[in-house]
Design a protein around this motif. Structure first.
Motif, short mmCIF file in Angstrom:
data_model
loop_
_atom_site.label_atom_id
_atom_site.label_comp_id
_atom_site.label_asym_id
_atom_site.label_seq_id
_atom_site.Cartn_x
_atom_site.Cartn_y
_atom_site.Cartn_z
N LEU A 21 0.78 -1.16 0.00
CA LEU A 21 -0.09 0.02 -0.16
C LEU A 21 0.86 1.34 0.21
O LEU A 21 0.70 2.12 -0.74
CB LEU A 21 -0.85 -0.02 1.16
CG LEU A 21 -1.84 1.29 1.27
CD1 LEU A 21 -2.88 1.12 0.27
CD2 LEU A 21 -2.93 1.11 2.84
N GLN A 22 2.00 1.31 0.69
CA GLN A 22 2.96 2.36 0.75
C GLN A 22 3.48 2.48 -0.48
O GLN A 22 3.70 3.82 -1.06
CB GLN A 22 3.91 2.20 1.86
CG GLN A 22 3.12 2.32 3.22
CD GLN A 22 4.33 2.30 4.38
OE1 GLN A 22 5.56 1.63 3.99
NE2 GLN A 22 3.92 2.67 5.76
N MET A 23 3.90 1.56 -1.13
CA MET A 23 4.63 1.64 -2.36
C MET A 23 3.69 2.11 -3.39
O MET A 23 4.08 2.97 -4.42
CB MET A 23 5.16 0.26 -2.76
CG MET A 23 5.93 0.28 -4.03
SD MET A 23 6.42 -1.33 -4.59
CE MET A 23 7.63 -1.71 -3.17
N ARG A 24 2.39 1.80 -3.38
CA ARG A 24 1.30 2.02 -4.47
C ARG A 24 0.97 3.58 -4.21
O ARG A 24 0.89 4.43 -4.97
CB ARG A 24 0.09 1.50 -4.60
CG ARG A 24 0.32 -0.16 -4.82
CD ARG A 24 -0.96 -0.80 -4.41
NE ARG A 24 -2.11 -0.16 -5.35
CZ ARG A 24 -2.54 -0.66 -6.36
NH1 ARG A 24 -1.83 -1.53 -7.08
NH2 ARG A 24 -3.54 -0.22 -7.02
N ARG A 25 1.06 3.97 -2.86
CA ARG A 25 0.90 5.55 -2.93
C ARG A 25 1.91 6.31 -3.12
O ARG A 25 1.68 7.57 -3.76
CB ARG A 25 0.51 5.76 -1.33
CG ARG A 25 -0.72 5.11 -0.94
CD ARG A 25 -1.06 5.61 0.58
NE ARG A 25 -2.31 5.02 0.91
CZ ARG A 25 -2.72 5.10 2.46
NH1 ARG A 25 -1.99 5.65 3.09
NH2 ARG A 25 -4.02 4.55 2.61
#
Length: 301
Positions: A211-215
Motif C-alpha cells: 500500500l505504501q509503495m502504491r501510494r
C-alpha cells in the motif's frame, strides 16, 4: 166496459214488461260497455303517464350521458398518464440499485416533469473488482452491493485462494473489516435476495508495504489532467471570441489587411529601386570610361 177496462191495464202491463225485457239488457250492455271503457281510460291515462315517465326518463338519460362522456376522457387521460411515464437512470451499472419513475404529463402545479416514485432496478450480477469503503495502513473496510434497507438482503463473504475452494466466512453483514496480513488477500461478497444471487463483487487487500509503495509510485495525474483541461478550455474560448470578432468586423479587417498588403508592396518596390541605385553607384569611373571608349570605337567602325 169494466171487463175491457180491466183488460187494458193488463195488456199495458204486459207491454211495459216486454219493453223492460227488451230495453234492460241493452242498458246493462251499455253500462257494461261504459264500465269496461272506464278502466280502458284509466289504462290509457296510466299508459300516458307511463309514456310521460318514459319521455321524462328519456329526457333524463341525455343528462346522465354527458357525465359518462365526461368520465370517459378522464379514464382515457389516466391511461395516457400511465403511458407517459419514463424511467430515470439506474444508480448502478451492476447488481441492485434504484431509479426514479418520472411522470411527463399531468403533474401538479403545471410542472412538465415530476417524480412519481423510486423503485428498484437491477443490472448484471458480476460487478468485478470493487474499491474499499475506507482503508488505512492497518485495516480496510469492504462493503457488499446493496440498497437500503440492508437487512432486506443476505450477504455471504468468501476468502478466495488460488487453486482452492473459497472459504466462507462467518460474517454475514454488509460490511467487513479486514486486518492487513503479510500477504495480499482477495475477498468476495455475494448479495442474495430470496436465496438468489443478485450481485457479486471482489476486493483485493494489499499488505502495508504494498500500500505504501502504491501510494508513493502512483502518479498524480488528477492535477495534471485538470490543468491541461483548464488550459484547453481557455484556448478554445479565446479562439471562439476571435472568430466572432472577425465575423462581426469583417469589413474593417478586410480593409486593414488590404492596406497592410499595399504597404508591403510599396516597401518592396522601394527596396528594389534602392538596390538598383546602390549597384549603379558601386561601379568605378574606370569601368565607365572603358564602356564609353568601347562605344566610340564601335561607332567609328
Amino acid at each position: 166496459m169494466r171487463a175491457g177496462g180491466a183488460g187494458w191495464p193488463a195488456g199495458l202491463l204486459l207491454a211495459v214488461v216486454a219493453w223492460l225485457l227488451l230495453v234492460g239488457p241493452r242498458a246493462s250492455r251499455a253500462a257494461n260497455v261504459t264500465v269496461r271503457q272506464e278502466p280502458g281510460v284509466g289504462h290509457e291515462g296510466e299508459s300516458d303517464g307511463e309514456m310521460d315517465e318514459d319521455t321524462d326518463n328519456d329526457t333524463e338519460v341525455p343528462e346522465n350521458e354527458p357525465s359518462t362522456e365526461a368520465e370517459a376522457p378522464e379514464e382515457v387521460q389516466n391511461r395516457t398518464i400511465v403511458k407517459e411515464v419514463e424511467f430515470g437512470m439506474c444508480t448502478v451499472t451492476c447488481g441492485v440499485g434504484i431509479r426514479e419513475v418520472i411522470l411527463t404529463n399531468g403533474c401538479p402545479g403545471g410542472e412538465s416533469k415530476c417524480i412519481v416514485r423510486v423503485e428498484e432496478c437491477r443490472g448484471p450480477v458480476d460487478c468485478g473488482w470493487g474499491k474499499p469503503v475506507s482503508e488505512s495502513l492497518e485495516s480496510v473496510r469492504l462493503s457488499c452491493v446493496h440498497i437500503s434497507p440492508e437487512n432486506r438482503f443476505r450477504y455471504m463473504w468468501k476468502l478466495l485462494k488460488a487453486d482452492q475452494q473459497p472459504v466462507i466466512l462467518a460474517n454475514d453483514s454488509a460490511v467487513l473489516e479486514v486486518q492487513r496480513e503479510l500477504h495480499p488477500m482477495a475477498f468476495e461478497c455475494d448479495t442474495l435476495d430470496n436465496n438468489e444471487i443478485i450481485a457479486s463483487v471482489k476486493f483485493t487487500v494489499y499488505t502495508t508495504n504494498e500500500l505504501q509503495m502504491r501510494r508513493t509510485t502512483r502518479p498524480d495525474t488528477d492535477a495534471v489532467l485538470v490543468f491541461v483541461l483548464t488550459i484547453g478550455v481557455i484556448i478554445c474560448i479565446f479562439v471562439i471570441f476571435v472568430l466572432i470578432f472577425i465575423i462581426i468586423n469583417w469589413a474593417a479587417v478586410k480593409s486593414f489587411w488590404g492596406a497592410k498588403a499595399s504597404s508591403t508592396e510599396i516597401h518592396s518596390e522601394m527596396s528594389s529601386m534602392r538596390y538598383k541605385d546602390s549597384t549603379s553607384l558601386d561601379q568605378s569611373p574606370t569601368d565607365v570610361a572603358a564602356r564609353e571608349e568601347d562605344a566610340l570605337s564601335e561607332w567609328n567602325e
